[in-house]
Design a protein around this motif. Structure first.
Motif, mmCIF file in Angstrom:
data_model
loop_
_atom_site.group_PDB
_atom_site.id
_atom_site.type_symbol
_atom_site.label_atom_id
_atom_site.label_comp_id
_atom_site.label_asym_id
_atom_site.label_seq_id
_atom_site.Cartn_x
_atom_site.Cartn_y
_atom_site.Cartn_z
ATOM 1 N N TYR A 27 -1.828 0.013 10.839
ATOM 2 C CA TYR A 27 -2.032 -0.398 9.447
ATOM 3 C C TYR A 27 -0.787 -0.055 8.626
ATOM 4 C CZ TYR A 27 -3.842 -0.900 4.737
ATOM 5 O OH TYR A 27 -3.999 -1.288 3.415
ATOM 6 N N PHE A 45 -12.865 -2.061 1.530
ATOM 7 C CA PHE A 45 -11.780 -1.719 2.465
ATOM 8 C C PHE A 45 -12.204 -0.718 3.549
ATOM 9 C CE2 PHE A 45 -8.236 1.081 3.591
ATOM 10 C CZ PHE A 45 -7.285 0.180 4.035
ATOM 11 N N TYR A 52 0.811 7.929 7.883
ATOM 12 C CA TYR A 52 -0.063 9.104 7.993
ATOM 13 C C TYR A 52 -0.752 9.089 9.351
ATOM 14 C CZ TYR A 52 -3.389 5.572 6.265
ATOM 15 O OH TYR A 52 -4.129 4.425 6.099
ATOM 16 N N ARG A 87 -12.734 -0.974 7.517
ATOM 17 C CA ARG A 87 -11.953 -0.111 8.440
ATOM 18 C C ARG A 87 -12.871 0.585 9.441
ATOM 19 N NH1 ARG A 87 -7.250 3.989 6.562
ATOM 20 N NH2 ARG A 87 -5.941 2.857 8.001
ATOM 21 N N SER A 120 0.856 -1.192 0.000
ATOM 22 C CA SER A 120 0.000 0.000 0.000
ATOM 23 C C SER A 120 0.888 1.236 0.000
ATOM 24 C CB SER A 120 -0.857 -0.006 1.273
ATOM 25 O OG SER A 120 -1.523 1.239 1.441
ATOM 26 N N THR A 121 0.304 2.354 -0.415
ATOM 27 C CA THR A 121 1.019 3.616 -0.192
ATOM 28 C C THR A 121 1.263 3.791 1.316
ATOM 29 O OG1 THR A 121 -1.166 4.666 -0.314
ATOM 30 C CG2 THR A 121 0.249 4.909 -2.240
ATOM 31 N N ALA A 122 0.414 3.158 2.126
ATOM 32 C CA ALA A 122 0.593 3.192 3.584
ATOM 33 C C ALA A 122 1.846 2.436 4.014
ATOM 34 C CB ALA A 122 -0.634 2.606 4.283
ATOM 35 N N GLY A 142 -2.723 3.190 -3.855
ATOM 36 C CA GLY A 142 -3.337 4.226 -3.032
ATOM 37 C C GLY A 142 -4.814 3.902 -2.890
HETATM 38 C C1 8X3 Z 1 -5.152 1.570 1.746
HETATM 39 C C2 8X3 Z 1 -4.860 2.964 1.323
HETATM 40 O O1 8X3 Z 1 -4.554 5.354 2.161
HETATM 41 O O2 8X3 Z 1 -6.194 3.986 3.314
HETATM 42 O O3 8X3 Z 1 -4.001 0.824 1.913
HETATM 43 O O4 8X3 Z 1 -3.861 3.618 3.644
HETATM 44 S S1 8X3 Z 1 -4.864 4.012 2.679
#
Ligand code: 8X3
Ligand code: NDP
Length: 260
Positions: free
Chosen positions: A161, A198, A155, A202, A148-150, A192
């Motif tokens: 995560y 998803f 952030y 979450r 992931s960008t994560a 992203g």
């Molecule tokens: C999911 C994208 O930006 O919610 O991996 O982390 S983000």
């Protein structure tokens, strides 16, 4: 498995977390391209339905396996019990994963943290531990880890995560080095924001909150990611996409999304 499809085995892809989102779209695309597919997820009804649909529509073989990747004994059993012809896995997509909660570290819960680490990191390792020996024996294979960008930048409130996806980033690099001598490709795809289940997961099923994540811009779709996964498997034998970060045009990285 439909009897008519049984005699002809094609290339085999194994996808974890194929009941929804990226995994489901990837299964559909590979079936369309005449691959046989092992699909796994916890929601048995969904993968059974998907298997029937793909077998009927594309005349490929599909092996649906109910599997919680957090359960290491179940993972071992699932792969040990695979019929020999299904053990010839060409591509493994380590996709099963989730974010649970979006809270500052001081407000997070251990339950959420464990869910993410157990699924995104330990689950990926349990499945890889079963599939890597099969690929080594074949002297070929391709492991595609969904990061992931994560996994590239942390952030606010992303803490665990982000840590779990940073672990996927590190494990992908490590796997590539360790498997180099065995001719096994290892790719990370780091998407992203994409609109799937998803955000609903979450936010514990809160559809409105989930929808708001994508307000004012066009996010990626599950099909976009499936296209990219497929593309990485179409390269010549001597080429490997090591790491591919992909976002919608409106997103620069974890921090910047241009919303109208
Ligand atoms: C999911 C994208 O930006 O919610 O991996 O982390 S983000
Ligand atoms: P979805 O929620 O739509 O799909 C997640 C899939 O993972 C489902 O099939 C779910 O199946 C499965 N899954 C979750 N937990 C487990 C488990 N313990 N055992 C087995 N399967 C499990 O999300 P996405 O398709 O968006 O996410 C797929 C991957 O992509 C995840 O790793 C996610 O972190 C990553 N990602 C997502 C992004 C996004 O914006 N959507 C961006 C970057 C990365 P079931 O519930 O039936 O078990």
């Amino acid at each position: 498995m439909l009897e008519t499809n049984q005699n002809k085995m094609r290339k085999i892809i194994c996808i974890t977390g194929a009941s929804a989102g990226f995994g489901k779209a990837t299964a559909m695309l590979f079936a369309k391209n005449e691959w046989d597919i092992i699909i796994t997820a916890r929601r048995k009804d969904l993968i059974d339905q998907l298997a029937s649909k793909l077998e009927t529509k594309f005349h490929v073989n599909v092996m649906p396996i109910e599997l919680d990747v957090r359960d290491k004994k179940a993972v071992k059993k699932a792969f040990t019990n695979l019929p020999d012809n299904w053990k010839k896995i060409d591509v493994l997509v380590n996709n099963a994963g989730l974010a649970s909660g979006l809270d500052k570290i001081q407000d997070g819960t251990i339950d959420d943290w464990e869910k993410m680490i157990d699924t995104n990191v330990k689950g990926l390792l349990y499945v890889s531990n079963e599939v890597i020996p099969l690929m080594i024996a074949q002297k070929k294979g391709h492991i595609i880890n969904i990061g992931s960008t994560a996994g590239k930048e942390v952030y606010q409130k992303g803490n665990v995560y982000c840590a779990s996806k940073h672990a996927v980033d590190a494990l992908t690099k490590s796997m590539r080095i360790d498997l180099l001598e065995h001719g096994i490709k290892v790719t990370q795809i780091a998407p992203g924001a994409a609109e799937t289940e998803f955000s609903e997961v979450r936010f514990y099923g809160d559809k409105e909150k989930a929808k708001a994540v994508y307000n004012g811009f066009k996010p990626m779709s599950a099909e976009d990611i499936a296209d990219i996964i497929y593309y990485t498997t179409t390269l010549p034998e001597h080429l490997c996409i090591n790491d591919l970060t992909v976002t919608s045009l409106a997103q620069a990285n974890s921090f910047y999304i241009h919303r109208e």
